[in-house]
Design an enzyme around this catalytic site. Structure first.
Site, PDB file in Angstrom:
ATOM      1  N   ASP A  35      12.521  43.249  82.588  1.00  0.00           N
ATOM      2  CA  ASP A  35      12.653  42.229  81.533  1.00  0.00           C
ATOM      3  C   ASP A  35      11.314  41.777  80.957  1.00  0.00           C
ATOM      4  OD1 ASP A  35      15.301  42.447  82.118  1.00  0.00           O
ATOM      5  OD2 ASP A  35      15.576  40.402  82.821  1.00  0.00           O
ATOM      6  N   ARG A  47      20.768  50.792  78.273  1.00  0.00           N
ATOM      7  CA  ARG A  47      22.116  50.587  78.796  1.00  0.00           C
ATOM      8  C   ARG A  47      22.702  49.341  78.137  1.00  0.00           C
ATOM      9  NH1 ARG A  47      21.884  48.041  84.893  1.00  0.00           N
ATOM     10  NH2 ARG A  47      20.182  46.536  84.587  1.00  0.00           N
ATOM     11  N   ASP A  53      15.273  47.462  81.938  1.00  0.00           N
ATOM     12  CA  ASP A  53      15.652  46.617  80.795  1.00  0.00           C
ATOM     13  C   ASP A  53      14.444  45.906  80.200  1.00  0.00           C
ATOM     14  OD1 ASP A  53      18.178  47.346  81.700  1.00  0.00           O
ATOM     15  OD2 ASP A  53      18.596  45.414  82.633  1.00  0.00           O
TER      16      ASP A  53
END
Length: 609
Positions: A424, A513, A445
């Site tokens: 993140d 994703r 991510d």
């Protein structure tokens, strides 16, 4: 050099001048044609409209597909177009037209009919959209009252409720801004405010979703989700109505001034956006010349500036400052949490280089801090710009979610910046964002959020994470199909970081994703190194979640992993053709003329065009 990788602007100056000269000639010819067309078209439209109105008066109204009849209505001022007023009896037909495109038609129709009963008969179709937005605002009040009534003694839950209140307040503020913009606009120019309305209402949806995400999985979160369902449904309907109302108004005959207004609108919009930038400030964006730079404030750890911390410089910024406020941050590592709030628009921060001027922190989810609050740097104020700076979160892979920067500044620009973290790293949260010639580093991510963001000419490096961990470049969080959000990776390089290269076979890596049901990411005209698995994209936690509703696409990528033959066979994935890819370029996707207008290098279209 502080600006060592800025696309060789000087090599393009001559070509750009020639392009602008050709454009002026074309615009001159078009302007003459537009004036002529306005005179002829205006007369034709008027006659056609009069005839059509007379014919409609003789027909019955028993078919829902019929166009609504228009007539003059009492008004404080003359209508600016034939679309300005409608008969009270036609409101139901317009409601049906606007609601047909929504996902929740019965709710849409009931909402608009109930709202119109509270006021005088609607004489302007835009009033229906305002009614829909008012309904969202009112429902959020009721939703949060129910949230506050939920009993909990858990500190984390109480903190989540407090965060939720702030997010609901932000949502209500942007709903208010949306209604004001509609009130201030002319019917003929409604199309010009559509991108702003889309951006703001998309953010309203994101704020609600973030509120729910702030709670840990369990009974309370389920109850919170249930409570927000009604306001999210109303927000979705409002987003859908923006497009259908734009289509409706565009289909109605306008007065002849419309053509002239459209001919001048692009220049007016550009002037409005850049009125706070002087020529000197525009030049500053093209190259950092420290000697010529005359900032409002200088930050230096060694005491050679006005302040020794970034926060001190921000605190000293005058309230309601008019124009662009520039802060020069000298080389050094600044260990501080920085928040540029909404009351500080048009802030520019310029550093000495993305590896020389660095803002750092180490907050993480592993320390029991919610992801939303782990950011080292937060940009909220509209029009934020950062140049030649680095942003870090040093929590490491063991920290799990640990954000280096959270961006929700509308029309924000990052030039030659560096974002370092693991999971993140870059939270591209809401609104329109543009990243040019940046370096982004992470593991899981590491580009996530629900902004409309384009990353152009950037280097994206995947680093070594925890053993057995799968790496994903993106996790885009679009909640609703009508949100105008998504990530576009354009003319970038996706490659392994130095620490991953020797062991990349041990770590599977993917382009992204689906974090939310309508996750949207496009990778085009980019070089994808062999660090990316041939299937390209990863399921969410090994489930079929969102594979039917997501929107993942690629166009003309190259490199060892650029081929699409082995890509996932999900219904939501596709390889784009040129016409489809154009929709995701800076011009249409971000309405990117504002980026070009401020002097930033930008490619509005495709590179192979």
């Amino acid at each position: 050099m502080a600006f060592q990788d800025f696309d060789k602007i000087q090599e393009r100056v001559n070509a750009e001048r020639k392009r602008k000269f050709r454009k002026r000639i074309i615009l001159g010819v078009v302007s003459v044609l537009v004036v002529a067309a306005a005179i002829i078209g205006g007369a034709f439209a008027y006659v056609t409209y009069e005839n059509k109105t007379q014919e409609q008066g003789k027909t019955t109204n028993n078919k829902s597909k019929d166009s609504p009849t228009k007539s003059e209505s009492p008004s404080p001022k003359p209508p600016s177009s034939a679309a300005q007023t409608v008969k009270a009896g036609q409101v139901d037909k317009i409601i049906q037209t606007l609601c047909n495109s929504t996902l929740y038609k019965p709710t849409c129709q009931n909402t608009l009919k109930n709202e119109t009963k509270k006021d005088t008969p609607q004489t302007d179709p835009r009033s229906l959209l305002k009614s829909a937005i008012v309904a969202v605002n009112d429902d959020l009040d009721q939703v949060f009252k129910r949230v506050l009534s939920l009993k909990t003694e858990n500190k984390d839950d109480k903190d989540a409720i407090a965060q939720c209140k702030l997010l609901v307040d932000e949502a209500k503020e942007e709903l208010g801004t949306s209604m004001k913009r509609i009130n201030d606009s002319e019917v003929n120019n409604f199309a010009k405010i559509v991108p702003d309305l889309d951006s703001w209402l998309s953010a309203v949806m994101s704020y609600q979703e973030t509120c729910v995400d702030g709670f840990e999985e369990g009974k309370l979160k389920t109850e919170i989700r249930k409570n927000f369902n009604s306001s999210q449904v109303l927000t979705s309907n409002s987003l859908a109505m923006i497009k259908s109302l734009d289509g409706y108004l565009s289909s109605v005959p306008k007065v002849k001034t419309r053509l002239l207004l459209e001919a001048r609108s692009s220049a007016k919009e550009t002037d409005h956006i850049t009125s706070w930038l002087s020529n000197k400030e525009r030049r500053m964006l093209k190259a950092v010349d420290v000697k010529a730079l005359k900032p409002n404030a200088t930050v230096a750890k060694d005491g050679s500036g006005n302040f020794t911390t970034i926060n001190a410089a921000l605190k000293a910024m005058p309230a309601k400052y008019q124009g662009r406020y520039t802060i020069y941050i000298k080389h050094g590592i600044y260990d501080e949490s920085v928040i540029i709030d909404k009351k500080k628009p048009n802030v520019t921060m310029v550093g000495d280089g993305s590896q020389k001027t660095i803002v750092t922190g180490n907050k993480s989810h592993a320390k029991k801090i919610r992801t939303f609050l782990t950011a080292t740097f937060v940009a909220q104020g509209e029009g934020f710009m950062a140049q030649s700076m680095g942003f870090r979160n040093t929590a490491g892979p063991e920290g799990h979610q640990a954000v280096a920067i959270r961006v929700q500044s509308d029309r924000s620009v990052f030039l030659n910046c560096r974002f370092e973290g693991y999971q993140d790293t870059l939270y591209a949260y809401t609104h329109r964002q543009y990243y040019r010639s940046c370096v982004i580093i992470g593991t899981v991510d590491f580009i996530f959020g629900d902004a409309a963001a384009i990353f152009q000419n950037c280097d994206i490096f995947i680093r070594k994470g925890l053993p057995g961990q799968k790496n994903t470049v993106t996790a885009q969080g679009r909640v609703d199909k009508f949100q105008t959000t998504g990530f576009v990776i354009h003319n970038c390089t996706v490659a392994p970081n130095e620490d991953l290269k020797p062991v990349k076979a041990q770590f599977k890596s993917y382009l992204g994703r689906p974090w939310k049901p309508h996750s949207r990411t496009v990778v085009m005209e980019s070089t994808i190194e062999d660090v990316i698995d041939p299937v390209g994209w990863l399921r969410w936690q090994e489930t079929d979640f969102a594979i039917d509703t997501l929107s993942y696409a690629e166009y003309k990528n190259d490199g060892p992993s650029g081929a699409t033959a082995a890509r996932v066979k999900w219904p939501g994935f596709r390889v784009l053709n040129k016409e489809e890819a154009m929709k995701f370029t800076v011009g249409p996707f971000l309405q990117g003329e504002w980026i070009q207008a401020i002097g930033s290098p930008v490619k509005l279209g495709l590179y192979d065009a």
